[in-house]
Design a protein around this motif. Structure first.
Motif, mmCIF file in Angstrom:
data_model
loop_
_atom_site.group_PDB
_atom_site.id
_atom_site.type_symbol
_atom_site.label_atom_id
_atom_site.label_comp_id
_atom_site.label_asym_id
_atom_site.label_seq_id
_atom_site.Cartn_x
_atom_site.Cartn_y
_atom_site.Cartn_z
ATOM 1 N N SER A 98 56.656 -32.582 -23.855
ATOM 2 C CA SER A 98 57.932 -33.267 -23.642
ATOM 3 C C SER A 98 57.690 -34.777 -23.599
ATOM 4 C CB SER A 98 58.565 -32.805 -22.333
ATOM 5 O OG SER A 98 57.783 -33.264 -21.239
ATOM 6 N N ASP A 99 58.761 -35.550 -23.715
ATOM 7 C CA ASP A 99 58.648 -37.012 -23.626
ATOM 8 C C ASP A 99 58.041 -37.412 -22.286
ATOM 9 O OD1 ASP A 99 59.663 -37.444 -26.144
ATOM 10 O OD2 ASP A 99 61.709 -37.839 -25.450
ATOM 11 N N GLU A 100 58.452 -36.725 -21.208
ATOM 12 C CA GLU A 100 57.936 -37.043 -19.876
ATOM 13 C C GLU A 100 56.431 -36.771 -19.799
ATOM 14 O OE1 GLU A 100 60.641 -34.739 -20.168
ATOM 15 O OE2 GLU A 100 62.030 -36.434 -20.089
ATOM 16 N N GLU A 101 55.982 -35.651 -20.367
ATOM 17 C CA GLU A 101 54.554 -35.327 -20.361
ATOM 18 C C GLU A 101 53.745 -36.363 -21.139
ATOM 19 O OE1 GLU A 101 54.336 -30.486 -20.137
ATOM 20 O OE2 GLU A 101 55.164 -31.393 -21.965
ATOM 21 N N LYS A 103 54.580 -39.538 -21.729
ATOM 22 C CA LYS A 103 54.585 -40.802 -20.984
ATOM 23 C C LYS A 103 53.629 -40.743 -19.801
ATOM 24 C CE LYS A 103 59.236 -42.110 -22.333
ATOM 25 N NZ LYS A 103 60.640 -42.221 -21.950
ATOM 26 N N LYS A 104 53.599 -39.604 -19.107
ATOM 27 C CA LYS A 104 52.691 -39.436 -17.970
ATOM 28 C C LYS A 104 51.237 -39.528 -18.436
ATOM 29 C CE LYS A 104 51.510 -36.188 -14.249
ATOM 30 N NZ LYS A 104 50.131 -35.913 -14.543
ATOM 31 N N HIS A 105 50.930 -38.846 -19.520
ATOM 32 C CA HIS A 105 49.566 -38.870 -20.055
ATOM 33 C C HIS A 105 49.176 -40.294 -20.472
ATOM 34 C CE1 HIS A 105 45.979 -37.384 -22.036
ATOM 35 N NE2 HIS A 105 46.321 -38.070 -23.101
ATOM 36 N N SER A 107 50.384 -43.097 -19.355
ATOM 37 C CA SER A 107 50.294 -43.996 -18.201
ATOM 38 C C SER A 107 48.996 -43.818 -17.426
ATOM 39 C CB SER A 107 51.485 -43.797 -17.264
ATOM 40 O OG SER A 107 51.397 -42.538 -16.619
ATOM 41 N N GLU A 108 48.329 -42.678 -17.606
ATOM 42 C CA GLU A 108 47.087 -42.408 -16.881
ATOM 43 C C GLU A 108 45.853 -42.987 -17.564
ATOM 44 O OE1 GLU A 108 47.133 -38.165 -16.493
ATOM 45 O OE2 GLU A 108 48.636 -38.202 -14.890
#
Length: 130
Positions: A98-101, A103-105, A107-108
């Motif tokens: 997903s877009d959220e996944e 972005k989270k990846h 950002s890490e």
């Protein structure tokens, strides 16, 4: 390549001359000649030394070499039984991030861990040779 050589095997110098005149699409707008100096030339010569001075054009090692010369055009030929192709649907319904996944990846990622510049030699980019 085999058509130009006229045989199923060739000397490294023949292969280098033929492949050096081919182009590789590096981007949608740019074709360029492959860069075969250094490791790629040495690897092709090692393949030939192991086979009486000639390279089998239908062999796995030559196919691997071609993958490194033309990484977008030639798939990496794994040893039989080592890798299996799977379709995305074999991972279930959630095989797309997903877009959220994403972005989270992203950002890490720690930018300080990524070296500013590395050449192919330093990356040991040919460590997959088998």
């Amino acid at each position: 390549i085999e058509n130009k050589v006229g045989a199923p095997t060739a000397e490294p110098s023949e292969i280098l001359a033929i492949v050096g005149n081919m182009s590789s699409q590096t981007t949608l707008d740019d074709d360029s000649s492959p860069h075969m100096e250094g490791s790629l030339t040495r690897q092709l010569e090692q393949i030939a030394m192991a086979h009486g001075g000639r390279v089998a054009l239908h062999g796995r090692l030559f196919a691997q070499w071609l993958h490194y010369v033309f990484p977008r055009e030639c798939p990496f030929p794994h040893k039989t039984g080592v890798a299996a192709a799977v379709t995305p649907s074999e991972f279930g319904e959630n095989y797309i991030a997903s877009d959220e996944e994403m972005k989270k990846h992203a950002s890490e990622v720690n930018a300080s861990q990524i070296p500013a510049t590395l050449g192919k030699e330093e990356l040991q980019w040919m460590s997959q040779w088998s």
